[in-house]
Every structure is written in structure tokens, then in C-alpha cells.
Design a protein around this motif. Structure first.
Motif, PDB file in Angstrom:
ATOM      1  N   ALA A 250      38.733  23.179  26.800  1.00 22.30           N
ATOM      2  CA  ALA A 250      38.879  24.228  27.609  1.00 22.30           C
ATOM      3  C   ALA A 250      38.705  23.978  28.999  1.00 22.30           C
ATOM      4  CB  ALA A 250      37.536  25.241  27.097  1.00 22.30           C
ATOM      5  N   PRO A 251      39.639  24.789  29.897  1.00 20.78           N
ATOM      6  CA  PRO A 251      39.539  24.670  31.432  1.00 20.78           C
ATOM      7  C   PRO A 251      38.301  24.995  31.752  1.00 20.78           C
ATOM      8  CG  PRO A 251      40.523  26.593  30.866  1.00 20.78           C
ATOM      9  CD  PRO A 251      40.401  25.828  29.433  1.00 20.78           C
ATOM     10  N   VAL A 252      37.938  24.403  33.248  1.00 19.64           N
ATOM     11  CA  VAL A 252      36.599  24.812  33.659  1.00 19.64           C
ATOM     12  C   VAL A 252      36.683  25.993  34.700  1.00 19.64           C
ATOM     13  CG1 VAL A 252      34.659  24.137  35.240  1.00 19.64           C
ATOM     14  CG2 VAL A 252      35.693  22.325  33.333  1.00 19.64           C
ATOM     15  N   VAL A 253      36.285  27.101  34.480  1.00 22.03           N
ATOM     16  CA  VAL A 253      36.336  28.173  35.190  1.00 22.03           C
ATOM     17  C   VAL A 253      34.873  28.755  36.087  1.00 22.03           C
ATOM     18  CG1 VAL A 253      38.484  28.996  34.134  1.00 22.03           C
ATOM     19  CG2 VAL A 253      36.153  29.922  33.171  1.00 22.03           C
ATOM     20  N   CYS A 254      33.870  28.017  35.751  1.00 22.00           N
ATOM     21  CA  CYS A 254      32.691  28.580  36.207  1.00 22.00           C
ATOM     22  C   CYS A 254      32.087  27.336  37.030  1.00 22.00           C
ATOM     23  CB  CYS A 254      31.966  29.032  35.144  1.00 22.00           C
ATOM     24  SG  CYS A 254      31.359  27.870  34.090  1.00 22.00           S
ATOM     25  N   LEU A 491      52.470  31.875  32.947  1.00 18.58           N
ATOM     26  CA  LEU A 491      52.270  33.004  33.788  1.00 18.58           C
ATOM     27  C   LEU A 491      53.777  33.548  33.471  1.00 18.58           C
ATOM     28  CD1 LEU A 491      50.578  31.936  37.025  1.00 18.58           C
ATOM     29  CD2 LEU A 491      49.746  32.691  34.887  1.00 18.58           C
ATOM     30  N   PHE A 492      54.883  33.092  33.057  1.00 20.70           N
ATOM     31  CA  PHE A 492      56.182  33.674  33.262  1.00 20.70           C
ATOM     32  C   PHE A 492      56.326  34.631  32.191  1.00 20.70           C
ATOM     33  CE2 PHE A 492      57.040  29.754  35.462  1.00 20.70           C
ATOM     34  CZ  PHE A 492      57.781  30.218  36.427  1.00 20.70           C
ATOM     35  N   LYS A 493      55.259  34.613  31.168  1.00 18.92           N
ATOM     36  CA  LYS A 493      55.296  35.564  30.116  1.00 18.92           C
ATOM     37  C   LYS A 493      54.651  36.551  30.122  1.00 18.92           C
ATOM     38  CE  LYS A 493      56.356  31.825  26.725  1.00 18.92           C
ATOM     39  NZ  LYS A 493      55.497  31.141  25.391  1.00 18.92           N
ATOM     40  N   ARG A 494      53.744  36.580  31.356  1.00 20.00           N
ATOM     41  CA  ARG A 494      52.922  37.781  31.585  1.00 20.00           C
ATOM     42  C   ARG A 494      53.535  38.757  32.755  1.00 20.00           C
ATOM     43  NH1 ARG A 494      47.510  34.889  32.309  1.00 20.00           N
ATOM     44  NH2 ARG A 494      46.477  36.988  32.667  1.00 20.00           N
ATOM     45  N   ASP A 495      53.075  39.882  32.786  1.00 24.16           N
ATOM     46  CA  ASP A 495      53.703  40.542  33.699  1.00 24.16           C
ATOM     47  C   ASP A 495      52.367  40.788  34.995  1.00 24.16           C
ATOM     48  OD1 ASP A 495      54.724  42.748  35.152  1.00 24.16           O
ATOM     49  OD2 ASP A 495      54.135  44.680  34.365  1.00 24.16           O
ATOM     50  N   LEU A 496      52.623  39.897  35.930  1.00 22.57           N
ATOM     51  CA  LEU A 496      51.550  39.695  37.020  1.00 22.57           C
ATOM     52  C   LEU A 496      52.160  39.976  38.301  1.00 22.57           C
ATOM     53  CD1 LEU A 496      49.796  36.366  35.651  1.00 22.57           C
ATOM     54  CD2 LEU A 496      49.122  38.550  35.319  1.00 22.57           C
ATOM     55  N   GLY A 511      44.883  36.188  37.788  1.00 20.78           N
ATOM     56  CA  GLY A 511      44.595  35.991  36.353  1.00 20.78           C
ATOM     57  C   GLY A 511      43.196  35.744  35.940  1.00 20.78           C
ATOM     58  N   THR A 512      42.726  34.788  35.101  1.00 18.67           N
ATOM     59  CA  THR A 512      41.310  34.971  34.560  1.00 18.67           C
ATOM     60  C   THR A 512      40.308  34.466  35.689  1.00 18.67           C
ATOM     61  OG1 THR A 512      42.029  34.299  32.350  1.00 18.67           O
ATOM     62  CG2 THR A 512      39.857  33.693  32.926  1.00 18.67           C
ATOM     63  N   GLN A 513      40.839  33.506  36.587  1.00 16.72           N
ATOM     64  CA  GLN A 513      39.870  33.172  37.427  1.00 16.72           C
ATOM     65  C   GLN A 513      39.891  34.139  38.480  1.00 16.72           C
ATOM     66  OE1 GLN A 513      40.316  29.113  39.174  1.00 16.72           O
ATOM     67  NE2 GLN A 513      41.211  28.412  37.237  1.00 16.72           N
ATOM     68  N   GLN A 515      39.898  37.540  38.040  1.00 18.30           N
ATOM     69  CA  GLN A 515      39.163  38.399  37.341  1.00 18.30           C
ATOM     70  C   GLN A 515      37.763  37.952  37.440  1.00 18.30           C
ATOM     71  OE1 GLN A 515      40.902  38.882  33.646  1.00 18.30           O
ATOM     72  NE2 GLN A 515      42.849  40.126  34.447  1.00 18.30           N
ATOM     73  N   ASN A 516      37.414  36.823  37.103  1.00 22.09           N
ATOM     74  CA  ASN A 516      36.036  36.133  37.166  1.00 22.09           C
ATOM     75  C   ASN A 516      35.596  36.258  38.552  1.00 22.09           C
ATOM     76  OD1 ASN A 516      36.233  35.424  34.393  1.00 22.09           O
ATOM     77  ND2 ASN A 516      36.662  33.470  34.516  1.00 22.09           N
ATOM     78  N   ALA A 517      36.346  36.193  39.476  1.00 17.98           N
ATOM     79  CA  ALA A 517      35.759  36.032  40.826  1.00 17.98           C
ATOM     80  C   ALA A 517      35.228  37.258  41.281  1.00 17.98           C
ATOM     81  CB  ALA A 517      36.699  35.395  41.799  1.00 17.98           C
ATOM     82  N   VAL A 518      36.166  38.250  40.739  1.00 18.08           N
ATOM     83  CA  VAL A 518      36.136  39.758  41.305  1.00 18.08           C
ATOM     84  C   VAL A 518      34.730  40.227  40.748  1.00 18.08           C
ATOM     85  CG1 VAL A 518      36.696  42.162  40.970  1.00 18.08           C
ATOM     86  CG2 VAL A 518      38.095  40.580  41.931  1.00 18.08           C
ATOM     87  N   GLN A 519      34.715  39.794  39.394  1.00 15.70           N
ATOM     88  CA  GLN A 519      33.047  40.150  38.608  1.00 15.70           C
ATOM     89  C   GLN A 519      32.156  39.694  39.209  1.00 15.70           C
ATOM     90  OE1 GLN A 519      32.869  42.569  36.073  1.00 15.70           O
ATOM     91  NE2 GLN A 519      30.802  42.233  36.664  1.00 15.70           N
TER      92      GLN A 519
END
Length: 529
Positions: A250-254, A491-496, A511-513, A515-519
Motif C-alpha cells: 500500500a502507498p504511504v499516505v499518512c 487519474l485519466f479514468k476519473r473525472d477530476l 485525490g486521496t491525499q 481529501q486526507n489533508a483537508v480532513q
């Protein structure tokens, strides 16, 4: 992400936790060691208890917490690993001295540490100050994780060369060897305050625990020297718990991935069948415990010790504080010796240079010096203009000139900067907090900043620049990123929507990072209250 580590706080020799510590040491062939201490300051001499202590205690920092990570020799998968946090402020050191000395000198226990010689000097001084003479003078067999990291990089050959003295930090080694992001925010916290916070316990346990994990990778590499390090990591990951195997995928996101499973010694004792005394232990039975029952090192560990084993041997000169060779050192003026005076000038006097009463534009601006550069990123994430020094190693006057020119308040942890206040008025603020989250809240409260959810992630965390007003489509983002930044294919498959910094050109997306930062900053700034 959680790594199941049983962690125990040892505060008395007449406790189940202490007995479990001794039992674990007797069953372990490899242990990880680390220590935390409270630096000594001259103000401590005013305390009656401290004044009565020996010179050794005042000459070196006092070790307040010793971390011991044990892994039983009969459990190579690591499920029996336990971390003990030994509270040296609560424990009777004379009762623990013999146990620790036996561990340090036992030929059947390989000790691991990260630049542990300095810890040993402070430990020896702390115990000697409590009558445990002559403290500690030897740790053998021993391996420093900096050496382990060097041998991993060289394919476990060593080629007869000694590892370089300069090496990476433990956090860097953990990231490169294990893929673990080890937060070091609490390194400078006050380890003499009790009770310890859960965050401090997590931090302390992690430093000792990951020494064992890094060594496990090295042992796999040693046993498979004809294979690459990646192959050894695969062998290693197949041996450890599922939590750590997931960590490799898993990628490190924290910032801190370690979760601690705090256990009760009584539960472990009941499940493992340890025979513990039902009456309080006498000082005779605990003052000089022995590790004779420890199993000899197995073939693999014996081979590692023969080829790479070291020892720490403290000379008498290393146990004495080094005196400065500089003569005629100028003493600071009397005004700067006063704690009350320092407290007064370190408090914010106001108003800030952006105050409208003084012709300001009401836009807060800060300059974070080299001691708190990490805070600048946090301030940017909540939408505050936060710059860092324009040169790598600025002199105080360079900082002051930059702050005056850009109408910023200097944020620092350096009390020496406060004496330059007279040059630019009220534009230097000394932070009291050590942790970035706490520093962020301190700045918000001190300067009465108004933070809203709309401000979050509205600045470039890389350069402090502003984003373009209109979001970019995927096609526009691809065009803007050419020769500069790679956009992941997923990311090309997502509406970002993409946003670009107007200063450095850095691209951002939700992206996920994000959203995590905002939270995270929503919680830190208490925007949900």
C-alpha cells in the motif's frame, strides 16, 4: 495501518510488567534499544532534589525512558515481539541496574541500536548518579542500524570496509528499507513530564520496534547473499505479520503508520503460563538478575555476530563532561539571564505589520526560520501566506531584512532572535509548542487568524504561490505537465479537476491525499466545532 505490537509501560520492579520484561529478555536473542532524555539546564540547580544529586547527573542529560524491543528466539515470525517502555523516573534504578547490565553484556543477546553510544553515556551517568557505580561501560555483541543499512546497500559484503561515520537518519532508513514513514515530531518533546501521552508512547515504541524490523531484512539478505535486496524483502515479508505485508503493497499516505496494541501484562501471563511469584519480590531477588537461561545464538545470528558484530566500550574520559576550550567566553548580559524577561519578550506584543491601523492590508504573512520550516507547509495548507528564508543559512539580519521588506512576522524557536526585536519592532514571535499541529494552533490563536474550509489547500505547499482561479481539464493538465510533472495513468479514468500554481507550475488534483489533508486540517483547526 496497524502493526500488532504488544507494548508495556514498566514503572515498578514489583509488577507483572517488570517480570514479563525479564521473561522476554531471557527468551530473546535479539533486542532493540533506544532512550529518551531530558536535557540538563542550569535552572535545574535551583531545585532542592536536583541540587543534592551527584555531579554526574547534572553533567549529562538525564535519561527518563528506556525502550526495549524483545523478540523471542523461538518465534522468528515476529508475532511474539513486545516493546517495553521502562520509566526510569518511576523505577528504582538500583533494582533495575543488574538486569540491564546483564543484557548489555550477555553473549547470547545481540543488541541493536541507532547511534546508541551517546545513549549509553547518558544511561551510565543517570544510573551512576543514583548510586549504581560505575554505571555501564560495555555493550557486546552489538550492531548499529547505521552499519546494518550500509551492509544492506553493499549487498551484505562489507568488503572489509568500515561503514562511514555520516549516515542517514532513522526515519530515512525506515523509509528506504521498510517503506515506513516514521514521524519524528516528538523527538524534542519534554520526556520528563508524566504521564506520557499516547503519542509519546507510540513514538518511543516505534523507534525500538523498527530496529528489529530493519535487522530482519538484513538477516534475510545475509541468509540469501546471492539474491538481490528485493528478493530478500520478499522473503522477509513472507515471514512477518499480515499487517506489515500489506505495508509493502500500500502507498504511504499518512505521517505515522504505527499503531500500538497496548496490552496488560496479567493477560499475557495467564495465556503464556509464566510462573510469577504471588508475593512482592525482595531486593535480593531483583538486584542482580541473570540471563543464564537465554538460549545461545542460532547459526544465522552467530554468523552475523562473527562477521559484523561490534561492541561499545566506554572509556573513563567519555564518562566525564567535556569542558569548553574557549577561554574568556563572554557572558550574556544580565537582562538576558532573566527567565521573566525572556517570557515577557517571547509573548506577542502586537500589532502585526499587516494591521489596517498601521496601513496594512489585513493579509497575514509569516516568515518561518530554519528551525520551524515545517510549519510553513502547514500554514500554506490552511491558506496562510508563509515564506521560508530566501537563503539556506541566513544570518539574523538577513531574516530581519526579508521580514521588514515583505511585512512579515518571523516565527522561530530561537530565543536569540528576540534580542533583535528593536530593529523591526514587533515582528518576531517565539513559538512555545514543539509539535507542528500545536504550533499551527498557537499561531492561529495568537494572531487571531480566521480559517475557513474554503481556505484549505488554496496555496501551493511547495512554494507558497497561489493557484489559478479556474480549474484545468485533464487535457489542459496534460499539456501543462509536459516536461515538468508526470500525471499517474489511473487519474485519466476519473473525472477530476486539476489546479496549477501560478508561481512554480506545480499541478494538484483532488485525490486521496488531498481529501486526507483537508480532513486533517479540518480537525486540527477545529472547523467542525
Amino acid at each position: 495501518m496497524v502493526i500488532p505490537v504488544e507494548t508495556y509501560l514498566v514503572t515498578a520492579v514489583e509488577s507483572l510488567e517488570y517480570e514479563l520484561l525479564k521473561s522476554s529478555l531471557a527468551r530473546s536473542s535479539v533486542v532493540g534499544l533506544d532512550a529518551e532524555w531530558k536535557p540538563w539546564s542550569r535552572e535545574d540547580d535551583g531545585d532542592e532534589g536536583t541540587a543534592k544529586s551527584s555531579a554526574a547527573l547534572r553533567s549529562f542529560p538525564t535519561v527518563t525512558l528506556l525502550q526495549i524491543a524483545c523478540r523471542e528466539a523461538t518465534d522468528p515470525a515476529g508475532r511474539g515481539t513486545r516493546v517495553f517502555l521502562v520509566d526510569l523516573l518511576a523505577l528504582e534504578l538500583a533494582e533495575f541496574w543488574g538486569t540491564l547490565r546483564d543484557v548489555f553484556e550477555s553473549p547470547h543477546v545481540l543488541k541493536l541500536g541507532f547511534r546508541f553510544k551517546q545513549d549509553l553515556i547518558y544511561l551510565s551517568s543517570t544510573f551512576a548518579a543514583q548510586g549504581c557505580h560505575p554505571g555501564f561501560d560495555k555493550v557486546e555483541p552489538f550492531m548499529d542500524i547505521t552499519s546494518v543499512y550500509y551492509y544492506l546497500k553493499t549487498g551484505c559484503t562489507g568488503d572489509g570496509k568500515r561503514p562511514p561515520k555520516q549516515s542517514e537518519s532513522l526515519a530515512t532508513i525506515c523509509k528506504q528499507v521498510l517503506g515506513v514513514v516514521l514521524s519524528k515530531e516528538l523527538q524534542c518533546s519534554d520526556w520528563s513530564i508524566r504521564p506520557l501521552t499516547d503519542e509519546q508512547k507510540l513514538y518511543a515504541a516505534a523507534d525500538a520496534y523498527y530496529l528489529l524490523e530493519i535487522f530482519d531484512v538484513f538477516q534475510c539478505s545475509f541468509n540469501h547473499q546471492d539474491e538481490s535486496l528485493a528478493d530478500s524483502l520478499e522473503v522477509y515479508s513472507s515471514r512477518v505479520s499480515s499487517g506489515l505485508k500489506d505495508l509493502f503493497k500500500a502507498p504511504v499516505v499518512c505521517d505515522n503508520v504505527l499503531g500500538i496494541k497496548f496490552g496488560r501484562a496479567s493477560d499475557i501471563v495467564k495465556s503464556s503460563g509464566y510462573a510469577l511469584p504471588s508475593v512482592p519480590l525482595s531486593s535480593e531477588s531483583t538486584s542482580t538478575p541473570s540471563l543464564e537461561s537465554t538460549l545461545p545464538l542460532d547459526i544465522s545470528l552467530s554468523g552475523i555476530v562473527r562477521k559484523y558484530g561490534e561492541r561499545i566500550l566506554l572509556q573513563e574520559s567519555e564518562r566525564k563532561p567535556r569542558t569548553s576550550k574557549r577561554k574568556g567566553r563572554r557572558q550574556p548580559s544580565a537582562s538576558w539571564k532573566s527567565k521573566d524577561h525572556l517570557a515577557m519578550v517571547s509573548d506577542w506584543q502586537g500589532p502585526p505589520p499587516w494591521d489596517s491601523a498601521g496601513g496594512g492590508d489585513e493579509c497575514p504573512r509569516f516568515l518561518c526560520d530554519v528551525m520551524v520550516e515545517g510549519l510553513a507547509k502547514y500554514l500554506r495548507c490552511v491558506g496562510i501566506d508563509a515564506a521560508i528564508p530566501s537563503v539556506k543559512k541566513p544570518e539574523p539580519r538577513q531574516l530581519i531584512e526579508q521580514a521588514h521588506k515583505e511585512k512579515r512576522v518571523i516565527l522561530t524557536r530561537d530565543a536569540k532572535l528576540l534580542k533583535h526585536q528593536y530593529l523591526i519592532g514587533n515582528q518576531v514571535y517565539k513559538l512555545k509548542s514543539l509539535i507542528k499541529n500545536d504550533q499551527l494552533l498557537e499561531v492561529i490563536e495568537t494572531f487571531q487568524l480566521k480559517i475557513s474550509e474554503e481556505q484549505l489547500m488554496s496555496r501551493c505547499s511547495k512554494c507558497n504561490g497561489r493557484f489559478i482561479q479556474k480549474p484545468l481539464s485533464i487535457e489542459e493538465a496534460v499539456a501543462a505537465s509536459k516536461g515538468f510533472q508526470v500525471i499517474p495513468n489511473c487519474l485519466f479514468k476519473r473525472d477530476l479537476e486539476f489546479w496549477q500554481c501560478m508561481d512554480c507550475g506545480q499541478l494538484y488534483w483532488e485525490g486521496t491525499q488531498y481529501q486526507n489533508a483537508v480532513q486533517r486540517f479540518t480537525n486540527v483547526c477545529k472547523l467542525t466545532d
